[in-house]
Design an enzyme around this catalytic site. Structure first.
Site, short mmCIF file in Angstrom:
data_model
loop_
_atom_site.label_atom_id
_atom_site.label_comp_id
_atom_site.label_asym_id
_atom_site.label_seq_id
_atom_site.Cartn_x
_atom_site.Cartn_y
_atom_site.Cartn_z
N ALA A 67 54.37 43.92 58.22
CA ALA A 67 53.06 44.45 57.85
C ALA A 67 53.16 45.63 56.89
O ALA A 67 52.30 45.79 56.01
CB ALA A 67 52.30 44.85 59.11
N PHE A 68 54.18 46.45 57.03
CA PHE A 68 54.29 47.65 56.20
C PHE A 68 54.41 47.29 54.72
O PHE A 68 54.00 48.07 53.86
CB PHE A 68 55.50 48.48 56.64
CG PHE A 68 55.44 49.91 56.21
CD1 PHE A 68 54.65 50.83 56.88
CD2 PHE A 68 56.16 50.34 55.11
CE1 PHE A 68 54.59 52.15 56.47
CE2 PHE A 68 56.11 51.66 54.69
CZ PHE A 68 55.32 52.57 55.38
N ALA B 258 50.41 40.80 62.18
CA ALA B 258 50.19 41.11 63.59
C ALA B 258 51.10 42.26 63.98
O ALA B 258 52.32 42.12 63.96
CB ALA B 258 50.45 39.90 64.46
N VAL B 259 50.48 43.40 64.27
CA VAL B 259 51.22 44.57 64.74
C VAL B 259 50.86 44.73 66.21
O VAL B 259 49.69 44.92 66.55
CB VAL B 259 50.86 45.84 63.94
CG1 VAL B 259 51.72 47.01 64.39
CG2 VAL B 259 51.03 45.59 62.43
N ILE B 260 51.87 44.64 67.06
CA ILE B 260 51.65 44.66 68.50
C ILE B 260 52.28 45.92 69.08
O ILE B 260 53.44 46.23 68.81
CB ILE B 260 52.24 43.39 69.15
CG1 ILE B 260 51.57 42.15 68.53
CG2 ILE B 260 52.05 43.41 70.67
CD1 ILE B 260 52.26 40.84 68.84
N ALA C 91 56.70 50.31 72.98
CA ALA C 91 56.94 51.49 73.80
C ALA C 91 57.05 52.78 72.98
O ALA C 91 57.08 53.86 73.55
CB ALA C 91 58.22 51.30 74.61
N THR C 92 57.09 52.66 71.64
CA THR C 92 57.24 53.86 70.80
C THR C 92 56.00 54.07 69.95
O THR C 92 55.09 53.25 69.93
CB THR C 92 58.47 53.73 69.88
OG1 THR C 92 58.19 52.71 68.90
CG2 THR C 92 59.72 53.38 70.67
N HIS D 184 55.88 53.88 66.80
CA HIS D 184 56.02 53.09 65.57
C HIS D 184 54.73 52.33 65.25
O HIS D 184 54.30 52.28 64.09
CB HIS D 184 57.20 52.13 65.72
CG HIS D 184 57.45 51.26 64.55
ND1 HIS D 184 58.02 51.74 63.39
CD2 HIS D 184 57.20 49.94 64.33
CE1 HIS D 184 58.13 50.76 62.52
NE2 HIS D 184 57.64 49.65 63.07
N ARG E 94 43.40 36.15 69.18
CA ARG E 94 42.74 36.39 67.90
C ARG E 94 43.28 35.48 66.79
O ARG E 94 42.80 35.52 65.67
CB ARG E 94 42.88 37.86 67.52
CG ARG E 94 41.99 38.73 68.39
CD ARG E 94 42.45 40.18 68.47
NE ARG E 94 41.54 40.97 69.29
CZ ARG E 94 41.50 40.94 70.63
NH1 ARG E 94 42.30 40.15 71.30
NH2 ARG E 94 40.65 41.69 71.30
#
EC number: 2.5.1.78
Length: 152
Positions: free
Chosen positions: A55-56, A79-81, A84-85, A87, A126
């Protein structure tokens, strides 16, 4: 005076920029976008697709395509999911800002169709299950915006 974009794709040239990361999701978004373009009269040979690593990288390629003068609209799919960080937050913010900035700078509608979800389940929903297909919706927005800008 009222300006309005119509949902007819005849004569439009469009580009899709899609992230390969989370390709299980993004391939469904691209399929939905192509379905929308076909159903609204965009010729199959008038749709080009550029695959980027993640995505970036979407804003740079979307801007380059928009600047080429070959397209009436560009849609961005990914898709950015959340993980735990932190980011996730950085990627989502920069991609959204990059796409919006590129659209303003080029004057070409660049539609933000990048999913930003808290879970893989939300992304799957989605991409064509419970919550519709956001790729389809992005393509319809691209058609409307391309036609709207032609009338202004």
């Amino acid at each position: 005076m009222v300006f309005e974009g119509f949902l007819t794709g005849e004569g439009l040239r469009v580009a899709i920029v899609a992230a390969r990361f989370n390709e299980l999701i993004t391939s469904k978004l691209v399929g939905g976008a192509n379905d929308a373009f076909r159903r609204h009269g965009v010729a199959a040979d008038a749709v080009d697709t550029a695959w980027v690593p993640g995505a970036f990288e979407i804003p740079l390629v979307a801007e380059k395509l928009a600047k080429s003068g070959n397209y009436d609209a560009v849609i961005t799919l990914g898709a950015v999911i959340r993980g735990a960080t932190s980011h996730y937050d950085y990627v989502c913010n920069e991609v959204a800002k990059g796409v919006a900035g590129a659209s303003r700078e080029t004057g070409v509608p660049i539609i933000f169709g990048v999913l930003t979800t808290d879970s893989i389940e939300q992304a799957v929903e989605r991409a064509g299950t419970k919550a519709g297909n956001k790729g389809y919706e992005a393509a319809v927005s691209a058609i409307e915006m391309a036609n709207l800008l032609r009338t202004i």
